[in-house]
Design an enzyme around this catalytic site. Structure first.
Site, PDB file in Angstrom:
ATOM      1  N   LYS A  66       6.526  19.141  -4.792  1.00 32.04           N
ATOM      2  CA  LYS A  66       6.469  19.913  -3.561  1.00 32.04           C
ATOM      3  C   LYS A  66       8.591  21.109  -3.471  1.00 32.04           C
ATOM      4  O   LYS A  66       8.555  21.623  -2.703  1.00 32.04           O
ATOM      5  CB  LYS A  66       6.873  18.657  -2.365  1.00 32.04           C
ATOM      6  CG  LYS A  66       5.632  18.000  -1.819  1.00 32.04           C
ATOM      7  CD  LYS A  66       6.307  15.981  -1.729  1.00 32.04           C
ATOM      8  CE  LYS A  66       5.171  15.821  -1.191  1.00 32.04           C
ATOM      9  NZ  LYS A  66       5.519  14.306  -1.131  1.00 32.04           N
ATOM     10  N   GLY A 116       0.966  -0.864   0.298  1.00 36.42           N
ATOM     11  CA  GLY A 116       0.033   0.152   0.096  1.00 36.42           C
ATOM     12  C   GLY A 116       0.703   1.232   0.161  1.00 36.42           C
ATOM     13  O   GLY A 116       0.506   1.967   0.019  1.00 36.42           O
TER      14      GLY A 116
END
Lengths: 434, 434
Positions: free
Chosen positions: A208, A190
């Site tokens: 970012k 995940g």
């Protein structure tokens, strides 16, 4: 800013995904603590979602759900935007400012793409825009850049700001996995999405980087000015070659103040094993700041996940809410201008160039003379007899250069590829110094 | 708070030592930048020193020097206290608040000893008290605890907050030096003072632990509630034994929220080599925060030195100055109460106990039964044949326990020392888990 003192502060949450649910959980379960910290009651007046009939966590009162985000925003003192994506998030945030509300967002794509527009709208309204969670999840690097270092001068920031790619590279390094295997493992756990492009190709980190560059240097660095290269081409052999010279490979967001302007880029890089960033394992993030007075600082923690992101959002909620109650305003970003983005061709960097060359005398001299022709000097060169190399009936040559202009290094690599004695340029990776 | 909008903000600096000089240098040379960030002019109205005729750095205008700190404070909007020591710093800060000024200080001894009194005076005056530089130099951990984590719940903080002791322990670890040799080296390099007691015995770290505990848990932990043990008893053999089980020894300030209240203590501890704190080398500091939502965070950087400390002070100056101009107030610490300090006997910890025992059958069984008697269980035990042990005609036995109450562990050690088969309890060190 309109101060709220005679009633509870009205909070609207836009989006009830993983982060939204965690933020609402904290607003509900820690109401007493949060109110004490703010100095006022906090009232959650609504949660905007696309589908009000979809099943939700029991912490969300169904009566608060609405699909009319616009009307909800109009009634709020503080809007917490956790929908993600550019629209309708952008329009709703501008609507919030127009109504005099302050905004907390975790939306990195939006801040990277429309930061200047949002800052200006906030300032014009005398309202706050907070976005701690947009850069590195729970790690308070936005507050550090905006406030703690406000009296310092930042020269460079190196960030591991994408947990997925750090997990993959860390597994390649510590377990010797191939890229595909490590990616598959990250997907199973995940850590990576079914379509991993945004992470693996560096797009998430580039957004970012744009935000960090804008904050660090008080300027506007658009996403388009961030040179971006992902990790999908990094091989086991690259990782092994890096290890031999005492390095690990990390995907770095690098922003730096150079004579020619602000350099902002994302690419895999060799980091010396003694550097604090080399010790950042698994899906953790870290942001390493080099500044004039403070010297070297590093901020380390979880860069993603519902609860860590919610922690950052709530810190911002308390700050913005305190301003509504006690007055005050977050530092304005639009007060600054000046520094422009510099062309990435002018970036100074070092390279590790891994070549397969014909295994005969004189080849090293040929290679060295091509490198020298471009004014690039060689820091170290070594030849390995790897299985890969003998399969190709070639020798593997690994060159680490001294610092040089990116453009000269690129030209060097292009010329090396043309040499008869060079079978293949297997990889080209940048190297960070201590 | 009285807002200043029609004139420059008046700043008074108390003390012109290493940090004071660097702060003044930045105020003078970066005046334009700082004014833009604050949104107002900044006027350095005076520098209080004991001896106005002593030689000073040329960046300090001699006309600004005064020995009358009290009158200077009375004329200021913002007082920057860098004198150190309890008095007259305390009286001058209270005088500043009484006159409505805000205060920035780097004085850890004062904040640790009189924090509550200062917080209350600030709050009563509607003024700010900022003290980022009092905890870990340039590392913005105070702002992180007060603001970024305001919506989270902190469970434990582990800090390497003294650079001198970290340098000494790091040299003992990496170069195999004895304590005295490493201390001498630190003194030669200027990392340790001629009288190293405050650093080496943990007093400096204890003051910081008291401040961190108060901030992390919104409570008042007096310095007297911090159990303190230094590193002067740590030997080369301890370092080697720790390395054998995959640990390094660090002096830690530990504050934690336990069922019985707040535990605050300073002592050398075994840190697993994979823990981010284990990678903090030389004179660097780092503060590792464990919180409910954010998970694990670490803040790393230089904990001392004129310029790093000045960077933290200036960040605070900008924040406090912005509040004078735009309104607003730093988060109040006195708004909270509640958690009390817990007795250190109740702390849960693990021990590494290093014993010299008679080299004969049955000794391990005896030792194990004493440990079990106190309800303590053993995680690992190993016997080494060191030169030290054979000199003593004994075997060296190294026990690592599972977590247990400090009081039970102390009783265990006391009973072990009484055993006929135990020649000596060579050392007892606490062990931190990952």
């Amino acid at each position: 800013m309109t101060r709220v003192q005679d009633r509870s502060l009205r909070i609207a949450v836009l989006g009830a995904g993983v982060v939204g649910t965690e933020v609402i959980r904290s607003l509900v379960t820690q109401e007493g603590d949060l109110s004490a910290r703010v100095g006022s009651g906090l009232e959650l007046i609504g949660v905007a979602v696309r589908d009000t009939s979809a099943p939700r966590d029991s912490v969300i009162d169904p009566a608060l759900l609405t699909s009319d985000a616009g009307s909800l925003v109009d009634r709020a003192d503080l809007v917490v935007e956790l929908m993600g994506g550019l629209e309708p998030a952008r329009t709703l945030i501008l609507r919030a400012f127009a109504a005099g509300a302050s905004v907390v967002t975790a939306n990195k794509a939006l801040v990277a793409a429309h930061g200047p527009e949002l800052y200006e709208a906030a300032e014009a309204a005398g309202a706050d825009l907070y976005f701690e969670a947009a850069v590195a999840g729970a790690i308070p690097v936005v507050r550090a850049l905006r406030e703690s270092l406000a009296g310092d001068e930042i020269s460079r920031v190196l960030g591991i700001v994408n947990g997925t790619t750090n997990y993959i590279l860390d597994e390649m390094t510590t377990a010797g996995l191939a890229f595909d295997v490590a990616l598959g493992q990250a997907q199973e756990l995940g850590y990576a999405e079914a379509d991993p492009t945004a992470d693996v190709e560096g797009h998430d980190a580039a957004a970012k980087a744009a935000i960090i560059a804008s904050l660090a240097f008080h300027t506007r660095i658009p996403l388009s000015a961030v040179a971006c290269e992902g990790i999908s081409a990094v091989t086991k052999e690259d990782v092994a070659a890096a290890a031999e010279s005492g390095h690990v490979i990390k995907l770095l967001a690098i922003v730096e103040n150079t004579a020619g302007g602000v350099q902002a880029r994302v690419h895999p890089a060799l980091v010396p094993t003694g550097h604090p960033l080399a010790g950042v394992h698994g899906a953790f993030n870290a942001v390493f700041v080099e500044s004039e007075s403070a010297g070297e600082l590093m901020f380390y923690g979880r860069g993603a996940g519902g609860r860590p992101t919610a922690s950052a959002v709530l810190g911002d909620v308390v700050a913005a809410a305190r301003h509504r109650v006690h007055g005050g305003l977050a530092p304005a970003e639009s007060a600054y201008a000046g520094l422009a983005a510099a062309p990435s061709a002018d970036a100074l960097t070092r390279l590790q160039i891994r070549l397969y060359v014909a295994d005969r005398p004189g080849v090293l001299a040929q290679v060295a003379s091509v490198v020298a022709k471009h004014g690039v000097s060689i820091e170290a060169v070594r030849q390995s007899d790897t299985a890969q190399a003998s399969q190709r009936d070639a020798a593997e040559l690994i060159i680490i250069t001294h610092r040089a202009r990116q453009a000269d290094l690129d030209a060097t690599v292009a010329d090396l590829a043309e040499l008869d004695s060079v079978t293949e340029v297997a990889s080209v990776l940048r190297v960070i110094g201590i």
